[in-house]
Design a protein around this motif. Structure first.
Motif, PDB file in Angstrom:
ATOM      1  N   PHE A   1       0.851  -1.178   0.000  1.00  0.00           N
ATOM      2  CA  PHE A   1       0.000   0.000   0.000  1.00  0.00           C
ATOM      3  C   PHE A   1       0.890   1.231   0.000  1.00  0.00           C
ATOM      4  O   PHE A   1       2.112   1.133  -0.054  1.00  0.00           O
ATOM      5  CB  PHE A   1      -0.923  -0.028   1.226  1.00  0.00           C
ATOM      6  CG  PHE A   1      -1.769  -1.268   1.294  1.00  0.00           C
ATOM      7  CD1 PHE A   1      -2.796  -1.477   0.392  1.00  0.00           C
ATOM      8  CD2 PHE A   1      -1.545  -2.238   2.259  1.00  0.00           C
ATOM      9  CE1 PHE A   1      -3.584  -2.615   0.434  1.00  0.00           C
ATOM     10  CE2 PHE A   1      -2.324  -3.379   2.315  1.00  0.00           C
ATOM     11  CZ  PHE A   1      -3.347  -3.570   1.401  1.00  0.00           C
ATOM     12  N   SER A   2       0.288   2.404   0.096  1.00  0.00           N
ATOM     13  CA  SER A   2       1.077   3.635   0.145  1.00  0.00           C
ATOM     14  C   SER A   2       1.950   3.619   1.397  1.00  0.00           C
ATOM     15  O   SER A   2       1.695   2.874   2.352  1.00  0.00           O
ATOM     16  CB  SER A   2       0.156   4.857   0.146  1.00  0.00           C
ATOM     17  OG  SER A   2      -0.590   4.896   1.352  1.00  0.00           O
ATOM     18  N   VAL A   3       2.969   4.450   1.407  1.00  0.00           N
ATOM     19  CA  VAL A   3       3.899   4.493   2.537  1.00  0.00           C
ATOM     20  C   VAL A   3       3.162   4.808   3.834  1.00  0.00           C
ATOM     21  O   VAL A   3       3.405   4.168   4.869  1.00  0.00           O
ATOM     22  CB  VAL A   3       5.021   5.534   2.267  1.00  0.00           C
ATOM     23  CG1 VAL A   3       5.922   5.688   3.477  1.00  0.00           C
ATOM     24  CG2 VAL A   3       5.829   5.145   1.047  1.00  0.00           C
ATOM     25  N   ASP A   4       2.241   5.740   3.791  1.00  0.00           N
ATOM     26  CA  ASP A   4       1.481   6.120   4.982  1.00  0.00           C
ATOM     27  C   ASP A   4       0.652   4.954   5.510  1.00  0.00           C
ATOM     28  O   ASP A   4       0.662   4.660   6.714  1.00  0.00           O
ATOM     29  CB  ASP A   4       0.584   7.315   4.657  1.00  0.00           C
ATOM     30  CG  ASP A   4      -0.228   7.770   5.847  1.00  0.00           C
ATOM     31  OD1 ASP A   4       0.359   7.947   6.932  1.00  0.00           O
ATOM     32  OD2 ASP A   4      -1.455   7.941   5.694  1.00  0.00           O
ATOM     33  N   VAL A   5      -0.047   4.274   4.620  1.00  0.00           N
ATOM     34  CA  VAL A   5      -0.882   3.132   5.037  1.00  0.00           C
ATOM     35  C   VAL A   5      -0.014   2.001   5.564  1.00  0.00           C
ATOM     36  O   VAL A   5      -0.316   1.407   6.608  1.00  0.00           O
ATOM     37  CB  VAL A   5      -1.776   2.659   3.870  1.00  0.00           C
ATOM     38  CG1 VAL A   5      -2.484   1.370   4.212  1.00  0.00           C
ATOM     39  CG2 VAL A   5      -2.789   3.739   3.507  1.00  0.00           C
ATOM     40  N   GLU A   6       1.084   1.715   4.887  1.00  0.00           N
ATOM     41  CA  GLU A   6       1.991   0.650   5.358  1.00  0.00           C
ATOM     42  C   GLU A   6       2.533   0.979   6.753  1.00  0.00           C
ATOM     43  O   GLU A   6       2.624   0.105   7.607  1.00  0.00           O
ATOM     44  CB  GLU A   6       3.155   0.454   4.373  1.00  0.00           C
ATOM     45  CG  GLU A   6       2.794  -0.267   3.104  1.00  0.00           C
ATOM     46  CD  GLU A   6       2.540  -1.754   3.293  1.00  0.00           C
ATOM     47  OE1 GLU A   6       2.987  -2.352   4.290  1.00  0.00           O
ATOM     48  OE2 GLU A   6       1.866  -2.331   2.419  1.00  0.00           O
ATOM     49  N   TYR A   7       2.881   2.245   6.971  1.00  0.00           N
ATOM     50  CA  TYR A   7       3.399   2.645   8.280  1.00  0.00           C
ATOM     51  C   TYR A   7       2.345   2.432   9.367  1.00  0.00           C
ATOM     52  O   TYR A   7       2.637   1.863  10.421  1.00  0.00           O
ATOM     53  CB  TYR A   7       3.839   4.119   8.248  1.00  0.00           C
ATOM     54  CG  TYR A   7       4.277   4.636   9.597  1.00  0.00           C
ATOM     55  CD1 TYR A   7       5.532   4.307  10.108  1.00  0.00           C
ATOM     56  CD2 TYR A   7       3.430   5.427  10.364  1.00  0.00           C
ATOM     57  CE1 TYR A   7       5.932   4.765  11.360  1.00  0.00           C
ATOM     58  CE2 TYR A   7       3.822   5.896  11.606  1.00  0.00           C
ATOM     59  CZ  TYR A   7       5.073   5.562  12.104  1.00  0.00           C
ATOM     60  OH  TYR A   7       5.456   6.009  13.344  1.00  0.00           O
ATOM     61  N   ARG A   8       1.116   2.884   9.099  1.00  0.00           N
ATOM     62  CA  ARG A   8       0.052   2.725  10.100  1.00  0.00           C
ATOM     63  C   ARG A   8      -0.291   1.254  10.326  1.00  0.00           C
ATOM     64  O   ARG A   8      -0.573   0.844  11.462  1.00  0.00           O
ATOM     65  CB  ARG A   8      -1.180   3.522   9.687  1.00  0.00           C
ATOM     66  CG  ARG A   8      -0.936   5.034   9.792  1.00  0.00           C
ATOM     67  CD  ARG A   8      -2.184   5.840   9.603  1.00  0.00           C
ATOM     68  NE  ARG A   8      -2.480   5.958   8.173  1.00  0.00           N
ATOM     69  CZ  ARG A   8      -3.612   6.431   7.698  1.00  0.00           C
ATOM     70  NH1 ARG A   8      -4.569   6.822   8.498  1.00  0.00           N
ATOM     71  NH2 ARG A   8      -3.798   6.533   6.396  1.00  0.00           N
ATOM     72  N   LEU A   9      -0.253   0.447   9.268  1.00  0.00           N
ATOM     73  CA  LEU A   9      -0.502  -0.993   9.435  1.00  0.00           C
ATOM     74  C   LEU A   9       0.599  -1.635  10.281  1.00  0.00           C
ATOM     75  O   LEU A   9       0.325  -2.470  11.147  1.00  0.00           O
ATOM     76  CB  LEU A   9      -0.586  -1.685   8.070  1.00  0.00           C
ATOM     77  CG  LEU A   9      -1.866  -1.469   7.281  1.00  0.00           C
ATOM     78  CD1 LEU A   9      -1.715  -2.039   5.871  1.00  0.00           C
ATOM     79  CD2 LEU A   9      -3.051  -2.092   7.990  1.00  0.00           C
ATOM     80  N   ARG A  10       1.835  -1.241  10.035  1.00  0.00           N
ATOM     81  CA  ARG A  10       2.960  -1.781  10.809  1.00  0.00           C
ATOM     82  C   ARG A  10       2.829  -1.405  12.284  1.00  0.00           C
ATOM     83  O   ARG A  10       3.051  -2.233  13.176  1.00  0.00           O
ATOM     84  CB  ARG A  10       4.282  -1.251  10.235  1.00  0.00           C
ATOM     85  CG  ARG A  10       5.483  -2.053  10.667  1.00  0.00           C
ATOM     86  CD  ARG A  10       6.759  -1.680   9.923  1.00  0.00           C
ATOM     87  NE  ARG A  10       6.573  -1.508   8.498  1.00  0.00           N
ATOM     88  CZ  ARG A  10       6.769  -0.353   7.851  1.00  0.00           C
ATOM     89  NH1 ARG A  10       7.173   0.721   8.494  1.00  0.00           N
ATOM     90  NH2 ARG A  10       6.585  -0.263   6.544  1.00  0.00           N
ATOM     91  N   GLN A  11       2.446  -0.160  12.551  1.00  0.00           N
ATOM     92  CA  GLN A  11       2.250   0.273  13.938  1.00  0.00           C
ATOM     93  C   GLN A  11       1.111  -0.512  14.596  1.00  0.00           C
ATOM     94  O   GLN A  11       1.206  -0.912  15.753  1.00  0.00           O
ATOM     95  CB  GLN A  11       1.951   1.775  13.995  1.00  0.00           C
ATOM     96  CG  GLN A  11       3.101   2.659  13.543  1.00  0.00           C
ATOM     97  CD  GLN A  11       4.349   2.447  14.383  1.00  0.00           C
ATOM     98  OE1 GLN A  11       4.295   2.356  15.601  1.00  0.00           O
ATOM     99  NE2 GLN A  11       5.488   2.343  13.721  1.00  0.00           N
ATOM    100  N   GLY A  12       0.037  -0.733  13.849  1.00  0.00           N
ATOM    101  CA  GLY A  12      -1.082  -1.520  14.368  1.00  0.00           C
ATOM    102  C   GLY A  12      -0.695  -2.962  14.634  1.00  0.00           C
ATOM    103  O   GLY A  12      -1.117  -3.562  15.633  1.00  0.00           O
ATOM    104  N   ASP A  13       0.112  -3.542  13.752  1.00  0.00           N
ATOM    105  CA  ASP A  13       0.575  -4.922  13.949  1.00  0.00           C
ATOM    106  C   ASP A  13       1.467  -5.035  15.186  1.00  0.00           C
ATOM    107  O   ASP A  13       1.363  -6.001  15.956  1.00  0.00           O
ATOM    108  CB  ASP A  13       1.343  -5.412  12.713  1.00  0.00           C
ATOM    109  CG  ASP A  13       0.445  -5.559  11.493  1.00  0.00           C
ATOM    110  OD1 ASP A  13      -0.790  -5.633  11.656  1.00  0.00           O
ATOM    111  OD2 ASP A  13       0.990  -5.610  10.369  1.00  0.00           O
ATOM    112  N   LEU A  14       2.349  -4.044  15.375  1.00  0.00           N
ATOM    113  CA  LEU A  14       3.222  -4.062  16.551  1.00  0.00           C
ATOM    114  C   LEU A  14       2.417  -3.954  17.843  1.00  0.00           C
ATOM    115  O   LEU A  14       2.692  -4.667  18.823  1.00  0.00           O
ATOM    116  CB  LEU A  14       4.246  -2.923  16.472  1.00  0.00           C
ATOM    117  CG  LEU A  14       5.321  -3.068  15.394  1.00  0.00           C
ATOM    118  CD1 LEU A  14       6.160  -1.796  15.300  1.00  0.00           C
ATOM    119  CD2 LEU A  14       6.197  -4.278  15.673  1.00  0.00           C
TER     120      LEU A  14
END
Length: 131
Positions: free
Chosen positions: A57-70
């Motif tokens: 996904f876009s960089v912003d979405v990937e970042y938020r998904l990564r934070q949510g996964d963590l």
């Protein structure tokens, strides 16, 4: 009062078209050229994969998904994506799904959902999981 309008004669010339004897042949040739010139939507479709690969996904979405996964792995907190984030995720998934099928079936949607949850477990919804 009389107005004189000059008449011009139009001369039609063939532009690198195959020699034809009738209009029907010409229209058939045009149809054949158009249908073979570009790739047909059915021919460019790939077979549905056994395991659906979730696109980036876009960089912003990937970042938020990564934070949510963590956060989910750390303390089990389920992520609640914003409306814009859901839109971006669904838009990218639909583009990727369309490259395989124009009209996915229920099983196809299920495989995409399972792949998305396995890649981003923070997106799981709280509560009992379906069997």
């Amino acid at each position: 009062t009389l107005k004189i309008i000059p008449l011009t004669t139009l001369r039609l010339t063939a532009v690198s078209s195959p020699t034809t004897t009738s209009d029907t042949d010409c229209s058939t040739a045009d149809t054949e050229i158009l249908s073979t010139a570009g790739s047909s939507p059915l021919l460019r479709r790939q077979q549905w994969p056994e395991f659906f690969d979730i696109p980036n996904f876009s960089v912003d979405v990937e970042y938020r998904l990564r934070q949510g996964d963590l956060a989910f792995m750390k303390d089990g907190t389920h992520m609640t994506p914003s409306r814009d984030m859901k839109h971006d995720i669904l838009e990218k998934l639909s583009e990727t799904m369309y490259s395989f099928k124009a009209y996915p079936e229920d099983d196809d949607f299920s495989s995409v959902a399972k792949a998305l949850i396995s890649k981003h477990p923070g997106l799981t919804e709280p509560g009992p999981q379906p069997g």
